[in-house]
Write a protein that holds these residues in place. Structure first.
Motif, PDB file in Angstrom:
ATOM      1  N   GLN A  79       0.834  -1.208   0.000  1.00  0.00           N
ATOM      2  CA  GLN A  79       0.000   0.000   0.000  1.00  0.00           C
ATOM      3  C   GLN A  79       0.868   1.258   0.000  1.00  0.00           C
ATOM      4  N   LYS A  80       1.858   1.253   0.887  1.00  0.00           N
ATOM      5  CA  LYS A  80       2.742   2.416   1.013  1.00  0.00           C
ATOM      6  C   LYS A  80       3.606   2.578  -0.232  1.00  0.00           C
ATOM      7  N   PRO A  84       2.057   6.663  -4.394  1.00  0.00           N
ATOM      8  CA  PRO A  84       2.149   7.741  -5.387  1.00  0.00           C
ATOM      9  C   PRO A  84       1.252   7.527  -6.602  1.00  0.00           C
ATOM     10  N   VAL A  85       0.811   6.283  -6.827  1.00  0.00           N
ATOM     11  CA  VAL A  85      -0.029   5.967  -7.984  1.00  0.00           C
ATOM     12  C   VAL A  85      -1.504   5.908  -7.603  1.00  0.00           C
ATOM     13  N   GLU A  86      -1.799   5.230  -6.490  1.00  0.00           N
ATOM     14  CA  GLU A  86      -3.197   5.092  -6.075  1.00  0.00           C
ATOM     15  C   GLU A  86      -3.270   4.739  -4.596  1.00  0.00           C
ATOM     16  N   ASN A  87      -4.185   5.405  -3.886  1.00  0.00           N
ATOM     17  CA  ASN A  87      -4.448   5.064  -2.485  1.00  0.00           C
ATOM     18  C   ASN A  87      -5.462   3.921  -2.467  1.00  0.00           C
ATOM     19  N   ILE A  88      -4.949   2.726  -2.380  1.00  0.00           N
ATOM     20  CA  ILE A  88      -5.812   1.556  -2.471  1.00  0.00           C
ATOM     21  C   ILE A  88      -6.276   1.133  -1.077  1.00  0.00           C
ATOM     22  N   PRO A  89      -7.560   0.832  -0.888  1.00  0.00           N
ATOM     23  CA  PRO A  89      -8.068   0.393   0.419  1.00  0.00           C
ATOM     24  C   PRO A  89      -7.365  -0.888   0.881  1.00  0.00           C
ATOM     25  N   PHE A  90      -7.236  -1.039   2.202  1.00  0.00           N
ATOM     26  CA  PHE A  90      -6.539  -2.200   2.750  1.00  0.00           C
ATOM     27  C   PHE A  90      -7.174  -3.512   2.277  1.00  0.00           C
ATOM     28  N   LYS A  91      -8.501  -3.558   2.246  1.00  0.00           N
ATOM     29  CA  LYS A  91      -9.190  -4.787   1.843  1.00  0.00           C
ATOM     30  C   LYS A  91      -8.800  -5.203   0.427  1.00  0.00           C
ATOM     31  N   ASN A  92      -8.776  -4.240  -0.487  1.00  0.00           N
ATOM     32  CA  ASN A  92      -8.398  -4.547  -1.870  1.00  0.00           C
ATOM     33  C   ASN A  92      -6.933  -4.944  -1.969  1.00  0.00           C
ATOM     34  N   ALA A  93      -6.085  -4.234  -1.219  1.00  0.00           N
ATOM     35  CA  ALA A  93      -4.647  -4.542  -1.237  1.00  0.00           C
ATOM     36  C   ALA A  93      -4.387  -5.931  -0.651  1.00  0.00           C
ATOM     37  N   PHE A  94      -5.146  -6.267   0.393  1.00  0.00           N
ATOM     38  CA  PHE A  94      -4.992  -7.582   1.036  1.00  0.00           C
ATOM     39  C   PHE A  94      -5.337  -8.691   0.039  1.00  0.00           C
ATOM     40  N   THR A  95      -6.409  -8.467  -0.726  1.00  0.00           N
ATOM     41  CA  THR A  95      -6.789  -9.415  -1.774  1.00  0.00           C
ATOM     42  C   THR A  95      -5.686  -9.542  -2.811  1.00  0.00           C
ATOM     43  N   ALA A  96      -5.087  -8.398  -3.172  1.00  0.00           N
ATOM     44  CA  ALA A  96      -4.038  -8.390  -4.195  1.00  0.00           C
ATOM     45  C   ALA A  96      -2.813  -9.187  -3.764  1.00  0.00           C
ATOM     46  N   ILE A  97      -2.519  -9.190  -2.480  1.00  0.00           N
ATOM     47  CA  ILE A  97      -1.351  -9.945  -1.994  1.00  0.00           C
ATOM     48  C   ILE A  97      -1.553 -11.437  -2.259  1.00  0.00           C
ATOM     49  N   LEU A 132       6.817   0.715  -8.880  1.00  0.00           N
ATOM     50  CA  LEU A 132       6.862   1.062  -7.465  1.00  0.00           C
ATOM     51  C   LEU A 132       6.816  -0.179  -6.578  1.00  0.00           C
ATOM     52  N   THR A 133       6.222  -1.249  -7.083  1.00  0.00           N
ATOM     53  CA  THR A 133       6.259  -2.521  -6.354  1.00  0.00           C
ATOM     54  C   THR A 133       7.703  -2.971  -6.179  1.00  0.00           C
ATOM     55  N   PHE A 134       8.540  -2.634  -7.177  1.00  0.00           N
ATOM     56  CA  PHE A 134       9.962  -2.941  -7.107  1.00  0.00           C
ATOM     57  C   PHE A 134      10.617  -2.290  -5.891  1.00  0.00           C
ATOM     58  N   VAL A 135      10.159  -1.084  -5.517  1.00  0.00           N
ATOM     59  CA  VAL A 135      10.740  -0.387  -4.368  1.00  0.00           C
ATOM     60  C   VAL A 135      10.486  -1.173  -3.082  1.00  0.00           C
ATOM     61  N   GLY A 136       9.245  -1.671  -2.933  1.00  0.00           N
ATOM     62  CA  GLY A 136       8.934  -2.491  -1.763  1.00  0.00           C
ATOM     63  C   GLY A 136       9.740  -3.774  -1.747  1.00  0.00           C
ATOM     64  N   ASN A 137       9.899  -4.378  -2.926  1.00  0.00           N
ATOM     65  CA  ASN A 137      10.705  -5.603  -3.019  1.00  0.00           C
ATOM     66  C   ASN A 137      12.169  -5.322  -2.723  1.00  0.00           C
ATOM     67  N   ASP A 214       8.885   8.252   3.820  1.00  0.00           N
ATOM     68  CA  ASP A 214       8.168   7.175   3.123  1.00  0.00           C
ATOM     69  C   ASP A 214       9.042   5.931   3.005  1.00  0.00           C
ATOM     70  N   LEU A 215      10.287   6.145   2.594  1.00  0.00           N
ATOM     71  CA  LEU A 215      11.211   5.021   2.430  1.00  0.00           C
ATOM     72  C   LEU A 215      11.499   4.346   3.774  1.00  0.00           C
ATOM     73  N   SER A 216      11.567   5.148   4.832  1.00  0.00           N
ATOM     74  CA  SER A 216      11.814   4.585   6.178  1.00  0.00           C
ATOM     75  C   SER A 216      10.646   3.717   6.620  1.00  0.00           C
ATOM     76  N   VAL A 217       9.413   4.175   6.353  1.00  0.00           N
ATOM     77  CA  VAL A 217       8.219   3.402   6.718  1.00  0.00           C
ATOM     78  C   VAL A 217       8.193   2.077   5.968  1.00  0.00           C
TER      79      VAL A 217
END
Length: 334
Positions: A79-80, A84-97, A132-137, A214-217
């Motif tokens: 989510q974090k 920068p692209v979309e504020n996705i709700p936790f429920k939707n993000a949880f499904t995406a995982i 941006l998913t690459f940043v989290g990875n 943001d990067l620290s979080v």
């Protein structure tokens, strides 16, 4: 009007076809990895023995209960990352995982997990979200490599390969420097051929969207996920009666994660590779600590069960969420 109706029906057919293909492919991969896997048979034999002890059953159950927490932390990290692209709700993000894990099962090193995530987005640009998913990875890899290098120090501290300690420290420092200056990836634009540079510029600029906070979080969430995932492994190791305490178990676990990060492998054989790496690392560590090396085979069972908890079961759950993915959108990407 008829053309619009025809296009809508065509899009629906294409969407449905893609989803069916993904579900069938996912079922086949999971069948090969779970039903036809001999390593799981060996694990179940060990589980039957461990089930004779209420303590071991409790530890296995606790490790399983931590699975949703592990997924929740990964959800918050993603989510974090794509904020920068979309504020996705936790429920939707949880499904995406979960759908991401299902899709990732079909690619080497689960590199395709982003494909199961970005198609959950409602409006955000999917290519930017993938970047941006690459940043989290990257944050997760930084944690894994850094702690793995720390574990390496414990493995070689008594050997003549002292120079590896210096290399490990340099790798850790460089990793953090690159991560907290992720915006420098924008300058890769300069090496892209001119005929493509204008089209790619708006995508490369996305790496400048993060503040240090943001990067620290994101990095803290990566550490939290690592801590939970590792705790699950420790609990399963204890459940299989391997005579190690938490600290003694964490050193080879960190080393194992490091090796599994740097060694490429095909996902179909992941259990075998993961198990082999665990056996080799733990065998050496057990010998270094004066413990019978035969316990390393119990670690193999613990590793296999960890894979079952955090990858196989979520991948099965993800199959039921594939229908929520949107491969074709009526509006253009932002």
């Amino acid at each position: 009007m008829n053309d619009n109706s025809h296009n809508a029906k065509l899009k629906k057919i294409v969407e449905t076809t893609i989803k069916i293909i993904i579900v069938l492919a996912g079922c086949w991969v999971l069948y090969v990895k779970i039903i036809k896997n001999q390593d799981l048979t060996e694990m179940w034999n060990s589980v039957k023995i461990s089930f004779s002890s209420p303590r071991n059953v409790f530890l296995m159950t606790l490790a399983f209960v931590l699975m949703p927490l592990n997924m929740a932390i990964e959800t918050m990290k993603w989510q974090k990352s794509i904020q920068p692209v979309e504020n996705i709700p936790f429920k939707n993000a949880f499904t995406a995982i979960f759908t991401g894990i299902t899709a990732g099962m079909m690619f080497p090193n689960r590199t395709g997990d982003f494909l199961g995530r970005i198609f959950i987005l409602e409006k955000g640009n999917r290519l930017k979200a993938a970047m941006l998913t690459f940043v989290g990875n990257m944050a997760q890899m930084l944690v894994t490599v850094s702690l793995g290098c720390v574990a390496l120090i414990f493995f070689i501290i008594k050997s003549r390969y002292w120079y590896l300690i210096i290399i490990s420290l340099i790798v850790i420092i460089l990793g953090f420097l690159v991560y907290f200056n992720i915006h420098i990836l924008r300058y890769l634009q300069k090496i892209i051929p001119r005929k493509w540079s204008q089209k790619t510029e708006k995508y490369m600029q996305i790496f400048g969207s993060y503040s240090k906070k943001d990067l620290s979080v994101i990095l803290l969430l990566a550490f939290a996920k690592y801590a939970v995932y590792s705790l699950q492994f420790v609990l399963l190791i204890l459940a299989f009666d391997v005579p190690l305490n938490y600290f003694q178990a964490m050193i080879p676990i960190m080393m194992t994660y490091l090796l599994m990060t740097v060694i490429p492998f095909i996902t179909i054989t992941e259990i075998a590779v993961r198990g082999s790496v665990c056996v080799v690392v733990f065998e050496k560590w057990l010998i270094m600590n004066g413990i019978n090396a035969e316990f390393s085979m119990m670690v193999f069972s613990a590793s296999t069960m960890l894979w079952l908890y955090n990858l196989a079961i979520p991948a099965v759950i993800g199959l039921f969420f594939i229908r929520k993915l949107k491969f074709i959108r009526s509006s253009y990407e932002s």
